[in-house]
Design a protein around this motif. Structure first.
Motif, PDB file in Angstrom:
ATOM      1  N   CYS A  10       0.784  -1.236   0.333  1.00 59.01           N
ATOM      2  CA  CYS A  10      -0.207  -0.085  -0.199  1.00 59.01           C
ATOM      3  C   CYS A  10       1.035   1.440  -0.186  1.00 59.01           C
ATOM      4  CB  CYS A  10      -1.220  -0.221   1.377  1.00 59.01           C
ATOM      5  SG  CYS A  10      -2.136  -0.778   1.024  1.00 59.01           S
ATOM      6  N   GLY A  11       1.973   0.972   0.383  1.00 60.47           N
ATOM      7  CA  GLY A  11       2.843   2.387   0.099  1.00 60.47           C
ATOM      8  C   GLY A  11       3.863   2.223  -0.946  1.00 60.47           C
ATOM      9  N   GLY A  12       3.499   1.288  -2.019  1.00 55.71           N
ATOM     10  CA  GLY A  12       4.454   1.392  -3.624  1.00 55.71           C
ATOM     11  C   GLY A  12       4.332   2.630  -4.134  1.00 55.71           C
ATOM     12  N   THR A  13       4.970   2.814  -5.361  1.00 51.13           N
ATOM     13  CA  THR A  13       4.905   3.563  -6.015  1.00 51.13           C
ATOM     14  C   THR A  13       4.036   3.428  -7.487  1.00 51.13           C
ATOM     15  OG1 THR A  13       7.329   2.277  -7.600  1.00 51.13           O
ATOM     16  CG2 THR A  13       7.452   3.760  -5.451  1.00 51.13           C
ATOM     17  N   SER A  14       3.704   1.917  -6.971  1.00 49.45           N
ATOM     18  CA  SER A  14       2.482   2.181  -8.677  1.00 49.45           C
ATOM     19  C   SER A  14       0.846   2.421  -8.122  1.00 49.45           C
ATOM     20  CB  SER A  14       2.609   1.153  -9.426  1.00 49.45           C
ATOM     21  OG  SER A  14       3.414   1.063  -9.781  1.00 49.45           O
ATOM     22  N   GLN A  15       0.648   3.059  -6.616  1.00 54.89           N
ATOM     23  CA  GLN A  15      -0.775   2.800  -6.319  1.00 54.89           C
ATOM     24  C   GLN A  15      -2.116   2.996  -7.439  1.00 54.89           C
ATOM     25  OE1 GLN A  15      -0.999   0.843  -3.086  1.00 54.89           O
ATOM     26  NE2 GLN A  15       0.655  -0.069  -4.600  1.00 54.89           N
ATOM     27  N   SER A  16      -3.127   2.667  -7.046  1.00 58.05           N
ATOM     28  CA  SER A  16      -4.292   3.476  -7.281  1.00 58.05           C
ATOM     29  C   SER A  16      -5.400   3.751  -6.339  1.00 58.05           C
ATOM     30  CB  SER A  16      -4.823   2.359  -8.428  1.00 58.05           C
ATOM     31  OG  SER A  16      -4.283   1.955  -9.439  1.00 58.05           O
ATOM     32  N   PRO A  17      -6.086   4.630  -6.679  1.00 54.58           N
ATOM     33  CA  PRO A  17      -6.389   5.366  -7.410  1.00 54.58           C
ATOM     34  C   PRO A  17      -5.610   5.793  -8.131  1.00 54.58           C
ATOM     35  CG  PRO A  17      -8.052   5.567  -6.123  1.00 54.58           C
ATOM     36  CD  PRO A  17      -7.099   5.240  -5.139  1.00 54.58           C
ATOM     37  N   VAL A  18      -5.869   6.935  -8.923  1.00 58.24           N
ATOM     38  CA  VAL A  18      -4.901   8.113 -10.080  1.00 58.24           C
ATOM     39  C   VAL A  18      -6.269   9.302  -9.609  1.00 58.24           C
ATOM     40  CG1 VAL A  18      -2.632   6.785 -10.166  1.00 58.24           C
ATOM     41  CG2 VAL A  18      -4.962   7.871 -11.600  1.00 58.24           C
ATOM     42  N   ASP A  19      -5.644  10.814 -10.448  1.00 58.32           N
ATOM     43  CA  ASP A  19      -6.390  11.664 -10.533  1.00 58.32           C
ATOM     44  C   ASP A  19      -5.864  11.076 -12.255  1.00 58.32           C
ATOM     45  OD1 ASP A  19      -7.506  13.975 -10.907  1.00 58.32           O
ATOM     46  OD2 ASP A  19      -5.729  15.191 -10.855  1.00 58.32           O
ATOM     47  N   VAL A  20      -6.719  11.639 -12.641  1.00 59.98           N
ATOM     48  CA  VAL A  20      -6.048  11.568 -14.446  1.00 59.98           C
ATOM     49  C   VAL A  20      -6.409  12.592 -14.829  1.00 59.98           C
ATOM     50  CG1 VAL A  20      -6.723  10.883 -17.285  1.00 59.98           C
ATOM     51  CG2 VAL A  20      -6.773   9.492 -15.050  1.00 59.98           C
ATOM     52  N   VAL A  21      -5.313  14.180 -15.295  1.00 56.52           N
ATOM     53  CA  VAL A  21      -5.112  14.603 -15.255  1.00 56.52           C
ATOM     54  C   VAL A  21      -5.051  14.706 -17.616  1.00 56.52           C
ATOM     55  CG1 VAL A  21      -4.230  17.264 -16.055  1.00 56.52           C
ATOM     56  CG2 VAL A  21      -3.982  15.360 -14.198  1.00 56.52           C
ATOM     57  N   THR A  22      -6.340  15.027 -18.009  1.00 58.72           N
ATOM     58  CA  THR A  22      -6.312  14.572 -19.794  1.00 58.72           C
ATOM     59  C   THR A  22      -5.009  15.493 -20.214  1.00 58.72           C
ATOM     60  OG1 THR A  22      -7.442  16.749 -19.662  1.00 58.72           O
ATOM     61  CG2 THR A  22      -8.635  14.831 -19.538  1.00 58.72           C
ATOM     62  N   THR A  23      -4.665  17.039 -19.637  1.00 61.33           N
ATOM     63  CA  THR A  23      -3.644  17.274 -20.688  1.00 61.33           C
ATOM     64  C   THR A  23      -2.002  16.984 -20.739  1.00 61.33           C
ATOM     65  OG1 THR A  23      -2.859  19.057 -19.256  1.00 61.33           O
ATOM     66  CG2 THR A  23      -4.391  19.874 -20.025  1.00 61.33           C
ATOM     67  N   GLN A  24      -2.184  15.919 -18.961  1.00 64.22           N
ATOM     68  CA  GLN A  24      -0.645  15.408 -19.194  1.00 64.22           C
ATOM     69  C   GLN A  24      -1.206  13.727 -20.239  1.00 64.22           C
ATOM     70  OE1 GLN A  24       0.068  15.614 -15.536  1.00 64.22           O
ATOM     71  NE2 GLN A  24       0.420  17.672 -15.641  1.00 64.22           N
ATOM     72  N   THR A  25      -2.842  13.378 -20.351  1.00 63.72           N
ATOM     73  CA  THR A  25      -1.980  11.772 -20.700  1.00 63.72           C
ATOM     74  C   THR A  25      -1.637  11.976 -22.463  1.00 63.72           C
ATOM     75  OG1 THR A  25      -4.040  12.224 -22.169  1.00 63.72           O
ATOM     76  CG2 THR A  25      -4.633  11.714 -20.211  1.00 63.72           C
ATOM     77  N   LYS A  26      -1.179  10.243 -22.555  1.00 60.26           N
ATOM     78  CA  LYS A  26      -0.409   9.953 -23.746  1.00 60.26           C
ATOM     79  C   LYS A  26      -1.688   9.327 -24.977  1.00 60.26           C
ATOM     80  CE  LYS A  26       3.786   8.844 -26.068  1.00 60.26           C
ATOM     81  NZ  LYS A  26       5.264   8.404 -25.404  1.00 60.26           N
ATOM     82  N   TYR A  27      -1.222   9.865 -25.964  1.00 57.48           N
ATOM     83  CA  TYR A  27      -2.445   8.949 -26.661  1.00 57.48           C
ATOM     84  C   TYR A  27      -1.539   7.750 -27.481  1.00 57.48           C
ATOM     85  CZ  TYR A  27      -5.047   7.892 -31.138  1.00 57.48           C
ATOM     86  OH  TYR A  27      -5.732   7.179 -31.980  1.00 57.48           O
ATOM     87  N   ASP A  28      -2.853   6.423 -27.313  1.00 51.63           N
ATOM     88  CA  ASP A  28      -1.723   5.409 -27.947  1.00 51.63           C
ATOM     89  C   ASP A  28      -2.632   5.117 -28.736  1.00 51.63           C
ATOM     90  OD1 ASP A  28      -0.559   2.918 -27.959  1.00 51.63           O
ATOM     91  OD2 ASP A  28      -0.088   2.600 -26.430  1.00 51.63           O
TER      92      ASP A  28
END
Length: 399
Positions: free
Chosen positions: A83-101
């Motif tokens: 629970c203290g790891g670096t890849s935890q969920s949930p997250v806030d999705v900032v749409t301007t920082q997403t990458k189109y795949d």
């Protein structure tokens, strides 16, 4: 997401747990060490390491975690290391920082509508309402085939516009969130094995908002919550089309690698959070927020099951991918749609008025112009006649 069964104790890891080591474990290590010709110091070190490992694992299983309280989410990492790891969920999705795949294809529910005649099992595990899903259901459109396991809900306590979802979009919470959990059945034999692997699970996240209209699909769940009001209660409910709970657009979603949102918080989840929200009514949200208890029926103090959502976690340099570009993915608000419709209508009316004015002006000017032309013709004819008469008069007057 994926809550674990409610354990019976809430004791932290302590020295007392070391006394719980069984003789069989000690004998096992002694035999192993003798075969390996290890000295007493090596045996002692290995035995102590195993003691702490075994103690931590079993102590964690005995901890009753909550969202708020003595073992609330701010303390989870003290008892559940992941629970203290670096890849935890949930997250806030900032749409301007997403990458189109462009490789992210639409997700395909498989067998979601093939519910058959067997009822679903709905139960209250003290953390949320869960429905076990049959093994013939799965999800396509991922690198591997994932078999459905269960679905559950997260919600708040303040009604509409007060939060309740786990994931947020540009810092904005929805009123609730639905999770549909799958495990990687192509690589792993069962859910227990898969949930500890990095590519073991795939979870669909559906954000839920409130409106005026009732969502009939969600009544397949909400109408039966009164049968499982207390923790550990179960009920059989009629099977239904699980796909009806999902948004209509399964091609636009956000993808990232994360974790279970509840202890033990294993970082093994491929998340797909849909861009399109699902709408339920205010009355449906109220039932979700007020019908269930996190306490058992025999407990004297009833505790409402509310605010069962985890706060967003840091991305820590992770990238959130989008299956759609920013232009195609932008969803207009109802106000923007209304403004556009009104603008188009006003534009059409204005254009019609201008065209009519031009036509009317042309019709008015045409007779006037014809009259002017007629008058000019008449004047020209008169002038020509006068010019012809002038020479004859001069001839008559000459001597």
């Amino acid at each position: 997401m994926l809550p674990s069964p409610s354990p019976s104790l809430s004791l932290p890891v302590s020295l007392s747990h070391l006394l719980l080591i069984t003789p069989s474990i000690i004998i096992h290590f002694c035999v192993w060490a003798r075969r390996a010709n290890m000295d007493s110091l090596g045996l002692f070190i290995l035995l102590m390491l195993q003691c702490f490992q075994w103690t931590a694992a079993h102590a964690a299983e005995d901890i009753t975690w909550t969202y708020k309280g003595m073992v609330g989410q701010t303390e989870w990492s003290e008892y559940f290391l992941d629970c203290g790891g670096t890849s935890q969920s949930p997250v806030d999705v900032v749409t301007t920082q997403t990458k189109y795949d462009p490789s992210l294809i639409p997700l395909t529910p498989l067998g979601y509508d093939q519910h058959g005649n067997s009822p679903f099992t709905l139960y209250n595990n003290g953390h949320t309402a869960v429905i076990d899903l049959p093994e013939w259901m799965g999800i396509g459109g991922l690198p591997w085939f994932f078999t459905a396991v269960q679905l559950h809900l997260h919600w708040g306590s303040g009604g509409p516009s007060h939060g309740g979802s786990e994931h947020t979009i540009n810092g904005q919470s929805a009123d609730a969130e639905l999770h549909v959990v799958h495990y990687n059945s192509e690589l792993y034999p069962n859910m227990s094995t898969a949930m500890t692997k990095r590519d073991g699970l795939a979870v669909l996240g559906i954000l839920i908002v409130t409106g005026e209209e009732t969502n009939p699909a969600f009544n397949n769940v909400l109408n039966y919550l009164s049968r499982i009001r207390h923790a550990d209660q179960k009920a059989y409910i009629p099977a239904f089309d699980i796909k009806s709970l999902l948004p209509s657009d399964l091609g636009r979603y956000y993808r990232y690698n994360g974790s279970l949102t509840t202890p033990p918080c294993y970082q093994s989840v491929i998340w797909s959070v849909f861009h399109e929200r699902v709408q339920i009514s205010k009355a449906q949200l109220l039932r979700m927020e007020t019908l269930l208890y996190s306490s058992k029926s025999e407990e004297p103090d009833r505790m409402l099951l509310q605010d069962n959502y985890r706060a967003t976690q840091p991305l820590n340099h992770r990238v959130v991918f989008a299956s759609f570009s920013a232009e195609s993915g932008r969803e207009l608000s109802s106000g923007e749609v209304t403004a556009i419709v009104i603008g188009v209508m006003c534009g059409c009316v204005g254009l019609a008025v201008i065209v009519r004015f031009i036509v009317k002006t042309i019709r008015i000017k045409e007779p006037e112009k014809a009259k002017e032309i007629k008058q000019d013709t008449a004047l020209n004819s008169t002038a020509a006649g006068e010019k012809k008469e002038e020479p004859s008069l001069s001839l008559q007057t000459d001597p």
